[in-house]
Write a protein that holds these residues in place. Structure first.
Motif, short mmCIF file in Angstrom:
data_model
loop_
_atom_site.label_atom_id
_atom_site.label_comp_id
_atom_site.label_asym_id
_atom_site.label_seq_id
_atom_site.Cartn_x
_atom_site.Cartn_y
_atom_site.Cartn_z
N LYS A 169 0.87 -1.17 0.00
CA LYS A 169 0.00 0.00 0.00
C LYS A 169 0.90 1.21 0.00
N LYS A 170 0.30 2.35 -0.20
CA LYS A 170 1.06 3.59 -0.12
C LYS A 170 1.71 3.68 1.25
N GLY A 171 3.01 3.84 1.29
CA GLY A 171 3.70 4.02 2.57
C GLY A 171 4.24 2.74 3.19
N THR A 172 4.01 1.55 2.61
CA THR A 172 4.54 0.30 3.16
C THR A 172 6.06 0.27 2.97
N TYR A 173 6.78 0.03 4.06
CA TYR A 173 8.23 -0.03 3.94
C TYR A 173 8.67 -1.36 3.34
N LEU A 174 9.79 -1.33 2.60
CA LEU A 174 10.37 -2.53 2.03
C LEU A 174 11.28 -3.16 3.08
N VAL A 175 11.16 -4.48 3.29
CA VAL A 175 12.09 -5.17 4.18
C VAL A 175 12.64 -6.41 3.48
N GLY A 176 13.84 -6.78 3.89
CA GLY A 176 14.42 -8.02 3.36
C GLY A 176 13.85 -9.21 4.11
N SER A 177 14.34 -10.40 3.81
CA SER A 177 13.77 -11.58 4.47
C SER A 177 14.11 -11.59 5.96
N LEU A 200 5.35 -8.62 6.95
CA LEU A 200 4.74 -9.77 6.30
C LEU A 200 5.78 -10.72 5.70
N GLN A 201 7.08 -10.46 6.05
CA GLN A 201 8.13 -11.24 5.38
C GLN A 201 8.08 -12.72 5.73
N ASP A 202 7.43 -13.08 6.86
CA ASP A 202 7.39 -14.50 7.24
C ASP A 202 6.04 -15.14 7.00
N THR A 203 5.11 -14.40 6.38
CA THR A 203 3.78 -14.99 6.19
C THR A 203 3.68 -15.65 4.82
N ASN A 205 1.26 -15.35 2.59
CA ASN A 205 0.86 -14.41 1.56
C ASN A 205 2.00 -13.48 1.18
N GLY A 206 2.74 -13.02 2.21
CA GLY A 206 3.87 -12.13 1.96
C GLY A 206 4.86 -12.78 1.02
N GLN A 207 5.10 -14.08 1.24
CA GLN A 207 6.09 -14.74 0.41
C GLN A 207 5.53 -15.14 -0.94
N ALA A 208 4.28 -15.62 -0.96
CA ALA A 208 3.76 -16.17 -2.21
C ALA A 208 3.26 -15.09 -3.14
N VAL A 209 2.75 -13.98 -2.59
CA VAL A 209 2.11 -12.98 -3.44
C VAL A 209 2.90 -11.68 -3.52
N ASP A 210 3.38 -11.20 -2.35
CA ASP A 210 3.95 -9.86 -2.31
C ASP A 210 5.42 -9.80 -2.70
N GLN A 211 6.07 -10.96 -2.80
CA GLN A 211 7.52 -10.96 -3.07
C GLN A 211 7.85 -10.09 -4.27
N THR A 212 8.89 -9.29 -4.08
CA THR A 212 9.24 -8.26 -5.06
C THR A 212 10.75 -8.24 -5.24
N MET A 213 11.22 -8.03 -6.47
CA MET A 213 12.65 -7.93 -6.72
C MET A 213 13.06 -6.46 -6.70
#
Ligand code: FES
Lengths: 324, 523
Positions: A169-177, A200-203, A205-213
């Protein structure tokens, strides 16, 4: 019958009748030229197999290597098998023997009787009771349809618009694993890492859907003057400090596009070798992927940490019917 | 029938039971209740002696192995996606302390900590590959010899359904350990479901119980894999065997063989001995493969993590043709009117296998459309005598083979040091070209072989070729040596006795049926 006789005459043989069979008929003899030697050989196989099986027991008791179990079991079984086949093939009557096929089909009278039973009994019980038949049909139809509810509908929630959305969402910070935020000083040019929405890095949905390069394409600028890297018109502000971020889900079949080819600046999907040009909005340049990877608009906060300037503007991952 | 008069003494009772002592008594008891003696003809059932009839047996026995090893595996496998931490004393160091699903942990645990566990796992996997493989080869045999023709169409249908079930169950089982490679396979399966127009996303949500991956899929696949599908397979295999006994075997044409008889060896004891031998050989080979040929070492792949990918993603061989077509299919997504149809997935992964299996299942009826042949057939065709069927089969299999090769475009590109693009286009062209070429080539080869092969059931005699000093070649028939002639004895009805085989008699030297030194050959 005449055709059958003709067949036999044709290839010069006749069926022998049972009283012609004696213990000394050649068909009753074993195939082995020397049955005694064959018997010795087969006995040797059976003895060896017994030794193998006993050996297996010992190996198990001694907790030996797993391949030893397999070797002893496998060799023993193969010996038994070869011995049995040889016994059947060489020491039993060689044949050939023959059996007649019995006609599968019944006589026309039997067929007629069967059809008559169906039609006439059916006629008495069903035709005269048309209403009952219809009502029973309606009832069965109804139960057929409604049983789909528990059988199908209970299996899962309806998709709704979940496939269209991600947690960015607007304002969500990027985090590594590891869950730490990404500072613009973290990566050098040519670097890449997988990022998730913060928290959400350990959930699943976070891993299956939100993962981003996250990829760095251009060198660092002074914080006061963040240069944006433009991948496409309309995306002038999406790449602060030379960073760009793309969904990691391949648009072909959803494999993680995990391989960043730094020299060519290509993201490569290891599943079917789709390649995406990172400088040009991740346009696919090779392979079966039909669409570019969606790009995540980025921004940098006052302390130099990257966050999403907005969510993804389209559905990520492979295509589906409701995707517009 | 049991006795009508009550025997007075033990001896009388013994005599009344029949001449074979305990066996007679057991037969009497069973026959009183079940009428088993009427089934004696079952012991006489004739099995044709031809090696190609063994392929179906291999399929049956690898299924038996799957059941046996599978029961062992269920005792240790935990079908759950809830997470556990691998203990620090786990034998395989790289996994220590990792958070993994219970499915993954129980699988690596049975591989490392249960005696024979790894052997059973690898035997199970190998038996599955052999199962699917032998079904395919068995079906090819049935196809190319025309054994599917009337009255055996039902068994062809049952057989092709069994192939589909075997492949499905193979995929389900492959997905259970929740490792990185199988998880990627599941992700791909999910995307294939999503590609179905209209209902795709519902299909995916109902299978996974929500958004991929969720926590429902492994328990669900487990029940399908160990209960539902094996149950259906057992039922269909029984029906397959029942029909086989009822309709009796087909046989190749040959001496004394007609549409109305079967020539071969009787069920008891000859066939029983041989077939049990094959069961043990299949078991032995599977155990040796399980011991020495590593398969699916999931501890090296690691647990599934949606954001990770292994570079060695290779499905089991029977999925290869689908993967190949997915790779070489052009990216032609249809998107407009607010909807998307991912044709680059839907056509290769849903429509194409649908066509392949439908053609396979409907083949007996498709062929009948062309031949208008509604006769009963118990004698088999030689493939060369039905050139169009053979040519179509070869084209069909060569298409699947090319697609299978296409599933390793990256490996090929590396191996031949050419660009991926070259391999891709080569594969696209070959996929279209190869079936078009193999059809006529096979057809004309068949015609050619028909010309040469007039001597049915006879071996050609050897020629000795001399070269003269002028360089001319002269062929002379070689002297007939023992064993050259194809000697087959006349077929006998099955006698009820087998005893009294006279080993001193040396039958081959007797009478004029067989010349001295010539061994009769059973075909
Ligand atoms: S999933 Fe990426 S190319 Fe197929």
């Amino acid at each position: 019958m005449t055709t059958e006789n003709h067949d036999h005459a044709h290839d010069g043989s006749e069926l022998l009748s049972l009283d012609q069979v004696t213990a000394s008929s050649p068909q009753m003899q074993p195939l082995a030229r020397d049955p005694k030697t064959m018997e010795t050989k087969i006995s040797a196989l059976f003895v060896l197999s017994t030794l193998c099986f006993v050996g297996f027991g010992v190996a198990y008791w001694q907790d030996a290597n797993f391949w030893l179990y397999g070797a002893l079991l496998g060799t023993g079984m193969s010996f038994v098998g070869v011995g049995l086949v040889a016994w059947g093939k060489y020491l039993m009557p060689r044949g050939p023997f023959v059996e007649e096929r019995h006609e599968l089909a019944s006589t026309p009278e039997e067929r007629n009787a069967f059809a008559a039973a169906l039609v006439e009994r059916g006629g008495v019980t069903i035709k005269r009771r048309k209403v009952l038949g219809t009502l029973l049909g309606a009832s069965m139809g109804a139960v057929g349809v409604v049983s789909l509810f528990p059988l199908l509908r209970s299996l899962g929630p309806l998709p709704g618009d979940t496939l269209q959305k991600t947690d960015w969402k607007k304002g969500t910070y990027l985090v590594g694993s590891n869950g730490r935020r990404v500072h613009i000083g973290t990566m050098t040019v040519g670097g890449s890492m997988t990022v998730f929405p913060e928290g959400l890095q350990d959930t699943d949905n976070g891993q299956a859907v939100d993962q981003t390069m996250l990829i760095r394409l251009e060198p660092n600028y002074p914080e006061s003057n963040p240069a944006n890297f433009k991948t496409k018109t309309g995306r002038e502000n999406w790449g602060p400090s030379g960073y760009v971020a793309y969904s990691k889900l391949c648009t072909h079949l959803g494999c993680p596009v995990g391989l960043y080819e730094q020299q060519l600046e290509l993201l490569v999907c290891p599943c079917h070798q789709s390649m995406f040009n990172v400088r040009e909005a991740a346009q696919p340049i090779f392979g079966p992927a039909p669409r570019p990877l969606p790009q995540l608009p980025l921004a940098v906060d006052a302390n130099g940490f990257l966050f999403a300037a907005d969510g993804y503007t389209e559905a990520v991952g492979p295509g589906f019917w409701e995707r517009s | 029938m049991s006795t009508t008069t009550t025997p007075r003494t033990k001896r009388q009772a013994k005599e009344a039971a029949g001449p074979y002592g305990n066996v007679s008594r057991a037969v009497n008891e069973l026959d009183d209740r079940l009428g088993v003696a009427k089934a004696r003809t079952f012991l006489d059932k004739i099995f044709p002696d031809h090696w190609s009839f063994m392929l179906g047996e291999i399929a049956l026995y690898s299924f038996v192995i799957l059941l046996l090893t599978g029961v062992f595996l269920t005792l240790y496998f935990v079908p759950s996606q809830s997470s556990v931490r691998i203990p620090m004393d786990f034998p395989y160091a790289p996994l220590r302390g990792q958070r993994v699903s219970e499915a993954f942990y129980s699988t690596v645990n049975m591989s490392f900590n249960v005696r024979c566990g790894l052997l059973m796992r690898q035997m199970h996997h190998w038996a599955c590959d052999i199962f699917v493989g032998s079904i395919v080869v068995h079906m090819a045999r049935v196809y190319f010899t025309g054994a599917f023709r009337k009255p055996r169409e039902t068994n062809w249908l049952i057989g092709s359904t069994l192939l589909i079930l075997a492949i499905t169950n193979g995929f389900l089982g492959y997905s259970l350990p929740d490792d990185l490679v199988s998880g990627t396979g599941l992700r791909i399966a999910d995307s294939i479901m999503l590609s179905v127009p209209l209902v795709g996303s519902y299909l995916s949500f109902f299978v996974f119980g929500g958004n991929f991956p969720g926590t429902a899929v492994i328990p669900r696949f487990f029940v399908l894999h160990v209960l539902l599908i094996p149950g259906i397979i057992i039922g269909l295999v029984s029906a397959h065997l029942f029909l086989l006994v009822r309709q009796k075997h087909t046989q190749f044409p040959g001496k004394g063989r007609t549409e109305k008889n079967v020539v071969g060896t009787p069920m008891f004891p000859v066939f029983i001995a041989k077939t049990q031998g094959f069961l043990f050989i299949t078991l032995g080979v599977t155990a040796l493969l399980g011991a020495f040929a590593e398969i699916n070492p999931i501890w090296q792949f690691g647990p599934y993590d949606a954001a990770k990918i292994s570079y060695a993603v290779q499905p089991d061989w029977y999925m290869g043709f689908l993967d190949g077509l997915l790779r070489i299919f052009p990216p032609i997504e249809f998107a407009s009117f607010g909807h998307t149809i991912p044709l680059e997935v839907f056509i290769p992964a849903v429509v194409f296998p649908g066509i392949v299996f439908n053609i396979a299942m409907a083949w007996p009826w498709i062929e009948r459309k062309f031949t208008k042949d509604n006769e009963m057939h118990n004698l088999l065709d030689r493939p060369r005598d039905v050139p169009h069927r053979t040519a179509f089969g070869v084209a069909f299999f060569s298409l699947l083979a090319i697609l299978f090769i296409a599933s390793s475009t990256d490996v090929l590109a590396n191996f031949f040091h050419v660009s991926l693009n070259t391999v891709l286009w080569a594969m696209r062209i070959l996929t279209i070209l190869v079936p078009i070429v193999t059809y006529p080539v096979t057809y004309f080869l068949c015609i050619e072989m028909q010309e040469g092969g007039r001597l049915i059931g006879k071996r050609k005699t050897a020629n000795i070729v001399h070269r003269t000093t002028e360089g001319e070649y002269i062929a002379e028939p070689a002297a007939v040596r023992p064993g050259d002639g194809h000697h087959e004895l006349d077929a006998l009805p099955v006698p009820s006795f087998i005893e009294g085989i006279d080993e001193e008699l040396e039958a081959p030297h007797e009478g004029e049926l067989v010349e001295p030194g010539v061994r009769a050959v059973t075909r």
